[in-house]
Design an enzyme around this catalytic site. Structure first.
Site, PDB file in Angstrom:
ATOM      1  N   HIS A 180       0.812  -1.218   0.000  1.00 34.75           N
ATOM      2  CA  HIS A 180       0.000   0.000   0.000  1.00 34.75           C
ATOM      3  C   HIS A 180       0.840   1.260   0.000  1.00 34.75           C
ATOM      4  O   HIS A 180       0.395   2.305  -0.456  1.00 34.75           O
ATOM      5  CB  HIS A 180      -1.044  -0.056   1.113  1.00 34.75           C
ATOM      6  CG  HIS A 180      -2.131  -0.990   0.717  1.00 34.75           C
ATOM      7  ND1 HIS A 180      -2.083  -2.338   1.011  1.00 34.75           N
ATOM      8  CD2 HIS A 180      -3.215  -0.805  -0.057  1.00 34.75           C
ATOM      9  CE1 HIS A 180      -3.117  -2.918   0.454  1.00 34.75           C
ATOM     10  NE2 HIS A 180      -3.829  -2.021  -0.191  1.00 34.75           N
TER      11      HIS A 180
ATOM     12  N   ARG B  37     -11.031   3.772  -1.496  1.00 33.19           N
ATOM     13  CA  ARG B  37     -10.543   2.910  -0.407  1.00 33.19           C
ATOM     14  C   ARG B  37     -10.899   3.565   0.919  1.00 33.19           C
ATOM     15  O   ARG B  37     -10.101   4.311   1.500  1.00 33.19           O
ATOM     16  CB  ARG B  37      -9.029   2.726  -0.513  1.00 33.19           C
ATOM     17  CG  ARG B  37      -8.571   1.846  -1.672  1.00 33.19           C
ATOM     18  CD  ARG B  37      -7.063   1.637  -1.610  1.00 33.19           C
ATOM     19  NE  ARG B  37      -6.617   0.522  -2.406  1.00 33.19           N
ATOM     20  CZ  ARG B  37      -6.131   0.609  -3.644  1.00 33.19           C
ATOM     21  NH1 ARG B  37      -6.056   1.784  -4.229  1.00 33.19           N
ATOM     22  NH2 ARG B  37      -5.729  -0.475  -4.285  1.00 33.19           N
TER      23      ARG B  37
ATOM     24  N   ASN C   2      -4.475  -7.065  -7.161  1.00 35.29           N
ATOM     25  CA  ASN C   2      -3.349  -7.035  -6.216  1.00 35.29           C
ATOM     26  C   ASN C   2      -3.429  -8.225  -5.258  1.00 35.29           C
ATOM     27  O   ASN C   2      -2.451  -8.933  -5.028  1.00 35.29           O
ATOM     28  CB  ASN C   2      -3.363  -5.744  -5.390  1.00 35.29           C
ATOM     29  CG  ASN C   2      -3.395  -4.513  -6.259  1.00 35.29           C
ATOM     30  OD1 ASN C   2      -2.990  -4.579  -7.410  1.00 35.29           O
ATOM     31  ND2 ASN C   2      -3.879  -3.420  -5.725  1.00 35.29           N
ATOM     32  N   ASP C   3      -4.614  -8.400  -4.700  1.00 32.30           N
ATOM     33  CA  ASP C   3      -4.778  -9.523  -3.776  1.00 32.30           C
ATOM     34  C   ASP C   3      -4.969 -10.834  -4.523  1.00 32.30           C
ATOM     35  O   ASP C   3      -4.519 -11.884  -4.059  1.00 32.30           O
ATOM     36  CB  ASP C   3      -5.964  -9.273  -2.841  1.00 32.30           C
ATOM     37  CG  ASP C   3      -5.555  -8.368  -1.689  1.00 32.30           C
ATOM     38  OD1 ASP C   3      -4.483  -8.624  -1.111  1.00 32.30           O
ATOM     39  OD2 ASP C   3      -6.278  -7.407  -1.398  1.00 32.30           O
TER      40      ASP C   3
ATOM     41  N   GLU D 222     -11.152 -11.048  -5.391  1.00 31.27           N
ATOM     42  CA  GLU D 222      -9.725 -10.915  -5.072  1.00 31.27           C
ATOM     43  C   GLU D 222      -9.184 -12.117  -4.309  1.00 31.27           C
ATOM     44  O   GLU D 222      -8.026 -12.126  -3.906  1.00 31.27           O
ATOM     45  CB  GLU D 222      -9.441  -9.606  -4.339  1.00 31.27           C
ATOM     46  CG  GLU D 222     -10.270  -9.343  -3.114  1.00 31.27           C
ATOM     47  CD  GLU D 222      -9.973  -7.978  -2.498  1.00 31.27           C
ATOM     48  OE1 GLU D 222      -8.974  -7.337  -2.844  1.00 31.27           O
ATOM     49  OE2 GLU D 222     -10.765  -7.562  -1.637  1.00 31.27           O
TER      50      GLU D 222
ATOM     51  N   ARG E  99     -15.812   1.435  -1.364  1.00 32.47           N
ATOM     52  CA  ARG E  99     -15.547   0.094  -0.851  1.00 32.47           C
ATOM     53  C   ARG E  99     -15.612   0.130   0.664  1.00 32.47           C
ATOM     54  O   ARG E  99     -15.039   1.040   1.289  1.00 32.47           O
ATOM     55  CB  ARG E  99     -14.170  -0.385  -1.299  1.00 32.47           C
ATOM     56  CG  ARG E  99     -13.895  -1.806  -0.813  1.00 32.47           C
ATOM     57  CD  ARG E  99     -12.598  -2.331  -1.326  1.00 32.47           C
ATOM     58  NE  ARG E  99     -11.464  -1.658  -0.718  1.00 32.47           N
ATOM     59  CZ  ARG E  99     -10.209  -1.930  -1.023  1.00 32.47           C
ATOM     60  NH1 ARG E  99      -9.940  -2.834  -1.949  1.00 32.47           N
ATOM     61  NH2 ARG E  99      -9.215  -1.299  -0.445  1.00 32.47           N
TER      62      ARG E  99
HETATM   63  C1  PEP Z   1      -6.723  -5.238  -4.935  1.00 35.54           C
HETATM   64  O1  PEP Z   1      -6.513  -6.107  -4.086  1.00 35.54           O
HETATM   65  O2  PEP Z   1      -6.416  -5.354  -6.131  1.00 35.54           O
HETATM   66  C2  PEP Z   1      -7.359  -3.972  -4.550  1.00 35.54           C
HETATM   67  C3  PEP Z   1      -7.722  -3.087  -5.439  1.00 35.54           C
HETATM   68  O3  PEP Z   1      -7.511  -3.736  -3.215  1.00 35.54           O
HETATM   69  P1  PEP Z   1      -6.326  -3.275  -2.248  1.00 35.54           P
HETATM   70  O4  PEP Z   1      -5.134  -2.997  -3.109  1.00 35.54           O
HETATM   71  O5  PEP Z   1      -6.797  -2.064  -1.529  1.00 35.54           O
HETATM   72  O6  PEP Z   1      -6.161  -4.455  -1.373  1.00 35.54           O
HETATM   73 MG    MG Z   2      -7.465  -6.005  -2.163  1.00 33.05          MG
END
Ligand code: PEP
Ligand code: MG
Length: 591
Positions: free
Chosen positions: A214, A321, A480-481, A457, A358
């Site tokens: 992050h 977010r 990302n996750d 995710e 979200r």
């Molecule tokens: C992700 O996981 O791709 C996502 C957009 O959420 P975050 O990066 O906030 O976990």
């Molecule tokens: Mg995520």
């Protein structure tokens, strides 16, 4: 001597400036420049803080003279003497004054800067007793900082650059003598980054962190060059060294020669020109050469980012977010009214365009607070984060749901739920939503309709799409996750960053199936992970059928450029070939 440190390229561009070393625990100290005529007041503020601590120590010394050896052991008196001595130490006092008068740093920033300088000297000492005095120094600095908190600082954030006497390097860089500053820390938490968003730094470097940690995501959202995972940078670079961040290559160059400086100065100007050229696409609709319309949405962290998203040409917010409203507050969570006002500001800021909020996603590498960092659990990324955290605290979750529903009375709001995997979680979430509506009805408070979406995710979610398509109006793929959990790679850990691969065939398969199944059922599917803003992947995602991309505002125009040059019809068979290849990256590069 010039040397380079290699890390991960997480946010593009070149930054050239002087190093400011900050321990991560001290990052949330305010960093701003004072005006030359405020220098004296700033020194006085510092003096008052220091004197308050000196008085406090004197009082303590006084009181222990009346105590017996049991309540006040001999060491305590000796320790207080050491603290007094350190507080009056010329190197500390003189050094702090230097940063205020010469660099115009605010007092807190000057104090922590000088602390880093002296702490490093302590680290290098042979004598163990002296080395250990570093902890005492840190303690007294913390006490002075605390004492100054009450002394009312002028919270004026002056512009990022400041005029001062030019050095030779300054003159090489620019005709003006403005010197940008580059923050170097071992680690920065997302809460640090929030602070950092309003600060004066032109780039940052951390020892740790992965590409989609992050910290990296917030750097990209700020559109400033950054390198993470630059191991040992915070130890190898000294306070005030000249450094270059090459955010494209993920390299940090320390103490560059004049030739290297000139080269990077040129690169910096080239990038500015490129940005200028992209601006021409601002009002061009995002449509492929064969007429496929594509939706380009923004990812935001705070309501104040909404106007930035609009200015960048976003046609809505694809991911707000909301957890950033919850962070860095010493565990005190925002109430319904505060959240409602924040969401309303984002909705109004988007002037009628949709905003996807979200629900809170804290946990793992997004702790509520640095002090609440979850080191207690073996693997916080697999623990109580996101919707799991919300469902474990229904009162908190209902508060957030009510705030979002109320904000929906002011414009188009989509509600997005992170990290769902189980049918039971889906049913509980929907039940809470009904409950939140009923609570507002009872209170006679107005609220609006929301479209309901789920993040895909977790691989389990991508493999049970029927369930998700039954309950939700739209899906948003959190790559990302999804990558982290599919490949079992901690996204924040630089030591496995080389294995974090968006082009792994398994990841592509999950992404492709989610897009295809969603579209087959007439439901919108977006990608809101970092893949959506990566121009090297735009054509592939288009070829896999994606028509909705959500990314940091700064990336929108570059992605739009790719879309305008693409022929979606031709890309589809190519994307299938890439997905089925043993090595998709190589297949993509093939002519
Ligand atoms: C992700 O996981 O791709 C996502 C957009 O959420 P975050 O990066 O906030 O976990
Ligand atoms: Mg995520």
């Amino acid at each position: 001597m010039t040397f380079a440190i290699h890390g991960l390229n997480v946010s593009r561009g070149v930054a050239i400036g002087r190093a400011v070393l900050v321990a991560s625990s001290r990052v949330d100290v305010a960093h701003y420049f004072v005006k030359p005529d405020e220098v004296e007041a700033e020194i006085n503020r510092l003096r008052a803080g220091r004197n308050a601590v000196i008085d406090e120590i004197h009082r303590l010394q006084e009181s222990i003279t009346h105590m017996g050896p049991k309540e006040a052991p001999h060491e305590l008196g000796a320790l207080l003497d050491v603290h007094l001595m350190l507080l009056q130490d010329q190197e500390l006092v003189g050094g702090v004054k230097h940063w205020i008068t010469e660099r115009l740093y605010n007092a807190e920033w000057a104090l922590t800067t000088q602390l880093e300088v002296i702490a490093r000297q302590f680290d290098e000492m042979e004598d163990e007793y002296l080395r250990e005095r570093k902890a005492d120094l840190e303690q007294i600095v913390e006490r002075v900082l605390r004492a100054m908190k009450g002394s009312g600082s002028p919270i004026v954030v002056h512009p990022q650059r400041v005029n001062r006497k030019p050095s030779q390097q300054d003159l090489l860089l620019d005709d003006t003598v403005d010197v940008p500053l580059i923050l170097i820390a071992h680690d920065l938490s997302p809460a640090d980054m929030l602070q950092f968003k309003q600060s004066v730094f032109a780039g940052f470097i951390t020892d740790v962190g992965g590409k989609t940690s992050h910290t990296a995501i917030v750097a990209r959202s700020m559109d400033i060059p950054a390198v993470v995972g630059a191991r040992l940078a915070s130890q190898l670079v000294r306070q005030d060294d000249w450094v270059i961040i090459d955010g494209d290559a993920g390299v940090v160059i320390v103490d560059p020669s004049s030739i290297i400086l000139a080269e990077y100065g040129f690169k910096q100007r080239q990038r500015e020109l490129e940005r200028g050229r992209l601006q021409r696409l601002l009002h061009t609709p995002a449509v492929t050469m064969d007429g496929e319309k594509v939706e380009l949405l923004a990812n935001i962290e705070m309501p104040e980012d909404a106007p930035v998203a609009l200015k960048a040409g976003a046609v809505g917010v694809g991911l707000f977010r909301s957890e950033f409203l919850f962070m860095g507050r010493q565990g005190r969570l925002p109430g319904e009214e505060e959240q409602y006002q924040a969401y309303k500001r984002a909705v109004e800021g988007m002037q009628g365009l949709p905003v996807t909020i979200r629900t809170v996603d804290v946990g793992a590498d997004k702790p509520l607070d640095d002090s609440l960092r979850d080191d207690a659990h073996l693997n916080p990324a697999l623990g109580l984060r996101a919707i799991r955290w919300s469902l474990a605290d229904p009162a908190m979750f209902l508060t957030q749901l009510r705030a979002i529903l109320r904000a929906a009375a002011h414009g188009k709001v989509h509600l997005l739920v992170p990290m769902l995997a189980h049918a039971s979680e889906i049913r509980q979430t929907l039940a809470h939503l009904d409950h939140a509506r009923a609570m507002l009805d009872n209170r006679g408070v107005s609220y609006g309709p929301v479209k309901l979406g789920a993040m895909i995710e977790i691989p389990a979610a991508a493999l049970s799409l029927r369930l998700f398509l039954k309950y939700f109006d739209f899906l948003s793929i959190g790559t990302n996750d999804l990558i982290q959990y599919t490949l079992a790679i901690d996204r924040a850990d630089e030591s496995v960053a080389h294995l974090y691969d968006p082009l792994h065939p398994a990841v592509l398969r999950l992404v492709a199936d989610t897009i295809a199944e969603g579209r087959a059922q007439g439901k919108d599917v977006a990608v809101c992970g970092e893949m959506a803003g990566d121009v090297t992947l735009t054509r592939l995602l288009l070829g896999l059928g994606l028509r909705s991309f959500s990314m940091h505002p700064a990336q929108i125009l570059a992605v739009k450029q790719e879309i305008l040059r693409a022929d979606a019809g031709k890309l589809a068979p190519w994307a299938q070939r890439v997905m089925q290849a043993e090595d998709p990256a190589r297949e993509m590069a093939a002519p």
